[in-house]
Design a protein around this motif. Sequence first.
Motif, PDB file in Angstrom:
ATOM      1  N   ARG A 145       0.851  -1.186   0.000  1.00 16.00           N
ATOM      2  CA  ARG A 145       0.000   0.000   0.000  1.00 16.00           C
ATOM      3  C   ARG A 145       0.887   1.236   0.000  1.00 16.00           C
ATOM      4  NH1 ARG A 145      -1.022   2.563   5.147  1.00 16.00           N
ATOM      5  NH2 ARG A 145       0.046   1.515   6.881  1.00 16.00           N
ATOM      6  N   THR A 146       0.302   2.395  -0.258  1.00 16.91           N
ATOM      7  CA  THR A 146       1.059   3.637  -0.235  1.00 16.91           C
ATOM      8  C   THR A 146       0.413   4.619   0.728  1.00 16.91           C
ATOM      9  OG1 THR A 146      -0.179   4.547  -2.109  1.00 16.91           O
ATOM     10  CG2 THR A 146       1.865   3.353  -2.611  1.00 16.91           C
ATOM     11  N   MET A 147       1.232   5.541   1.221  1.00 16.24           N
ATOM     12  CA  MET A 147       0.745   6.558   2.159  1.00 16.24           C
ATOM     13  C   MET A 147       1.584   7.811   1.980  1.00 16.24           C
ATOM     14  SD  MET A 147       0.224   6.191   6.278  1.00 16.24           S
ATOM     15  CE  MET A 147      -0.757   7.402   7.183  1.00 16.24           C
ATOM     16  N   LYS A 148       0.927   8.961   1.922  1.00 17.94           N
ATOM     17  CA  LYS A 148       1.634  10.231   1.777  1.00 17.94           C
ATOM     18  C   LYS A 148       2.348  10.580   3.087  1.00 17.94           C
ATOM     19  CE  LYS A 148       1.129  12.819  -1.318  1.00 17.94           C
ATOM     20  NZ  LYS A 148       1.877  13.039  -2.585  1.00 17.94           N
ATOM     21  N   ALA A 149       3.450  11.329   2.932  1.00 19.49           N
ATOM     22  CA  ALA A 149       4.166  11.786   4.123  1.00 19.49           C
ATOM     23  C   ALA A 149       3.262  12.644   4.996  1.00 19.49           C
ATOM     24  CB  ALA A 149       5.416  12.559   3.714  1.00 19.49           C
ATOM     25  N   ASP A 150       2.478  13.507   4.369  1.00 18.13           N
ATOM     26  CA  ASP A 150       1.456  14.246   5.119  1.00 18.13           C
ATOM     27  C   ASP A 150       0.468  13.237   5.705  1.00 18.13           C
ATOM     28  OD1 ASP A 150       2.130  17.009   4.888  1.00 18.13           O
ATOM     29  OD2 ASP A 150       1.495  16.979   2.804  1.00 18.13           O
ATOM     30  N   GLY A 151       0.405  13.156   6.994  1.00 12.61           N
ATOM     31  CA  GLY A 151      -0.478  12.193   7.643  1.00 12.61           C
ATOM     32  C   GLY A 151       0.218  10.956   8.160  1.00 12.61           C
ATOM     33  N   PHE A 152       1.484  10.732   7.758  1.00 15.99           N
ATOM     34  CA  PHE A 152       2.208   9.529   8.180  1.00 15.99           C
ATOM     35  C   PHE A 152       2.715   9.653   9.619  1.00 15.99           C
ATOM     36  CE2 PHE A 152       6.226   7.108   8.526  1.00 15.99           C
ATOM     37  CZ  PHE A 152       5.788   5.839   8.177  1.00 15.99           C
ATOM     38  N   PHE A 153       3.158  10.842  10.000  1.00 15.24           N
ATOM     39  CA  PHE A 153       3.759  11.044  11.322  1.00 15.24           C
ATOM     40  C   PHE A 153       2.663  11.428  12.311  1.00 15.24           C
ATOM     41  CE2 PHE A 153       6.921  12.072   8.062  1.00 15.24           C
ATOM     42  CZ  PHE A 153       7.878  11.106   8.353  1.00 15.24           C
ATOM     43  N   LYS A 154       2.312  10.500  13.189  1.00 16.02           N
ATOM     44  CA  LYS A 154       1.148  10.648  14.062  1.00 16.02           C
ATOM     45  C   LYS A 154       1.469  11.343  15.376  1.00 16.02           C
ATOM     46  CE  LYS A 154      -1.339   8.101  11.214  1.00 16.02           C
ATOM     47  NZ  LYS A 154      -2.406   8.693  10.372  1.00 16.02           N
ATOM     48  N   ASP A 155       2.536  10.906  16.040  1.00 18.55           N
ATOM     49  CA  ASP A 155       2.910  11.436  17.345  1.00 18.55           C
ATOM     50  C   ASP A 155       4.363  11.041  17.582  1.00 18.55           C
ATOM     51  OD1 ASP A 155       2.816  12.639  19.835  1.00 18.55           O
ATOM     52  OD2 ASP A 155       0.949  11.683  20.434  1.00 18.55           O
ATOM     53  N   LEU A 156       4.852  11.266  18.780  1.00 15.58           N
ATOM     54  CA  LEU A 156       6.246  10.961  19.070  1.00 15.58           C
ATOM     55  C   LEU A 156       6.545   9.483  18.809  1.00 15.58           C
ATOM     56  CD1 LEU A 156       8.926  12.056  20.221  1.00 15.58           C
ATOM     57  CD2 LEU A 156       8.122  11.343  22.482  1.00 15.58           C
ATOM     58  N   PHE A 157       7.427   9.212  17.850  1.00 15.05           N
ATOM     59  CA  PHE A 157       7.802   7.856  17.451  1.00 15.05           C
ATOM     60  C   PHE A 157       6.605   7.001  17.049  1.00 15.05           C
ATOM     61  CE2 PHE A 157      11.155   8.995  20.690  1.00 15.05           C
ATOM     62  CZ  PHE A 157      12.151   9.260  19.754  1.00 15.05           C
ATOM     63  N   ASP A 158       5.562   7.637  16.571  1.00 16.20           N
ATOM     64  CA  ASP A 158       4.337   6.941  16.175  1.00 16.20           C
ATOM     65  C   ASP A 158       4.004   7.320  14.736  1.00 16.20           C
ATOM     66  OD1 ASP A 158       1.942   5.570  16.104  1.00 16.20           O
ATOM     67  OD2 ASP A 158       0.826   7.072  17.246  1.00 16.20           O
ATOM     68  N   THR A 159       3.873   6.310  13.870  1.00 18.30           N
ATOM     69  CA  THR A 159       3.653   6.561  12.444  1.00 18.30           C
ATOM     70  C   THR A 159       2.455   5.775  11.928  1.00 18.30           C
ATOM     71  OG1 THR A 159       4.970   4.698  11.598  1.00 18.30           O
ATOM     72  CG2 THR A 159       6.166   6.720  12.194  1.00 18.30           C
ATOM     73  N   GLY A 160       2.211   5.919  10.635  1.00 17.99           N
ATOM     74  CA  GLY A 160       1.136   5.192   9.986  1.00 17.99           C
ATOM     75  C   GLY A 160       1.454   3.743   9.681  1.00 17.99           C
ATOM     76  N   LEU A 161       2.623   3.252  10.048  1.00 18.49           N
ATOM     77  CA  LEU A 161       2.956   1.845   9.865  1.00 18.49           C
ATOM     78  C   LEU A 161       2.149   0.975  10.829  1.00 18.49           C
ATOM     79  CD1 LEU A 161       6.850   1.973   9.537  1.00 18.49           C
ATOM     80  CD2 LEU A 161       5.232   1.367   7.719  1.00 18.49           C
ATOM     81  N   GLU A 162       1.524  -0.053  10.295  1.00 15.71           N
ATOM     82  CA  GLU A 162       0.805  -1.006  11.130  1.00 15.71           C
ATOM     83  C   GLU A 162       1.779  -2.071  11.643  1.00 15.71           C
ATOM     84  OE1 GLU A 162      -2.283  -0.739  12.037  1.00 15.71           O
ATOM     85  OE2 GLU A 162      -2.711   1.019  10.771  1.00 15.71           O
ATOM     86  N   PRO A 163       1.443  -2.748  12.762  1.00 16.39           N
ATOM     87  CA  PRO A 163       2.332  -3.785  13.295  1.00 16.39           C
ATOM     88  C   PRO A 163       2.716  -4.815  12.227  1.00 16.39           C
ATOM     89  CG  PRO A 163       0.593  -3.323  14.863  1.00 16.39           C
ATOM     90  CD  PRO A 163       0.257  -2.561  13.617  1.00 16.39           C
ATOM     91  N   GLY A 164       4.012  -5.051  12.113  1.00 10.81           N
ATOM     92  CA  GLY A 164       4.513  -6.036  11.164  1.00 10.81           C
ATOM     93  C   GLY A 164       4.825  -5.485   9.793  1.00 10.81           C
ATOM     94  N   GLU A 165       4.365  -4.274   9.479  1.00 13.82           N
ATOM     95  CA  GLU A 165       4.625  -3.709   8.159  1.00 13.82           C
ATOM     96  C   GLU A 165       6.059  -3.204   8.037  1.00 13.82           C
ATOM     97  OE1 GLU A 165       0.453  -2.157   6.282  1.00 13.82           O
ATOM     98  OE2 GLU A 165       1.505  -0.749   7.599  1.00 13.82           O
ATOM     99  N   ILE A 166       6.526  -3.132   6.789  1.00 14.38           N
ATOM    100  CA  ILE A 166       7.887  -2.689   6.490  1.00 14.38           C
ATOM    101  C   ILE A 166       7.827  -1.570   5.458  1.00 14.38           C
ATOM    102  CG2 ILE A 166      10.112  -3.338   5.475  1.00 14.38           C
ATOM    103  CD1 ILE A 166       9.653  -6.162   6.529  1.00 14.38           C
TER     104      ILE A 166
END
Length: 294
Positions: A145-166
Amino acid sequence: MKARAFKYVRAETLENAFDAYAEADGDCVYLAGGQSLVPSLSLRLQAPAVLIDISRIEALKGISKSADVLRVGALTRHAEMLTSPDIARYVPLLRRAAPYVAHPAIRNKGTFGGTIALADPAAEFPAMTLTLDAEFEIAGPDGIRTMKADGFFKDLFDTGLEPGEILVAIHIPVFGANDRCVFHELARRRGDYAIVGCGIQGTFDGDRLLSARIAFCSVASTPVRARHAEAAIANQMLLPEVIAAAQAALGDDLDPEDNEETSAAMRMHLARVLLGRLLGQLSRADCMLEGVHA
């Protein structure tokens, strides 16, 4: 302190990595360059049962251009940002930011994808993906899947990556013939974490700035787009009064907090000073030269 005992698995493919993740039932971490993970393991801030080494996976490597996008593999080393002709030509903002990333020993091992996945708000490259309007290619057990940088960075050390994703690769629109870019950061010593850092990329029509994207690092719990400052300079020449308006608008974009190193007021002041300097540099045509196309 030493890392707790763990099982080591070397993955040769993405499928190997996902299988190992599933077998460990999520009690694992992925290892790429290791420049942030290894200290974290040594301090036992992380103590996984399994360490999955993804540094040999070919799908995560390489830099290639197609149409108007440069694909940068997640395993691309920070040092390659300084040496790659494609980076210098097609995304020169990364080339300009790269010398400020830590020190040579770390740049030789640290990976572009690793710093983005970690999302340290003081790191240069995550913020620059906002400036560059990057899109992230992400792999998981169910596919790509793809995701824009805008919206990827959620909080401190928290991103749009789901558990197990690379994170597989970063897709970046290439530098245009009428584009200009600048980067700088303020730190007590070169290689230290920045007190504040900023990158700007803009498109010009002659001396008039049509539009720009501005992003800051080390001012919040995530990298930050300065959208109000962007609006203040759009469709204008970068005259002193326009730059001053952008500096004033920055108060609506940034809300830094006090910490042991720097007060919020000082960080805000330095952000305005830095923005003014960079916009002054951006007004000069020589900001285009690093990204000349064949």
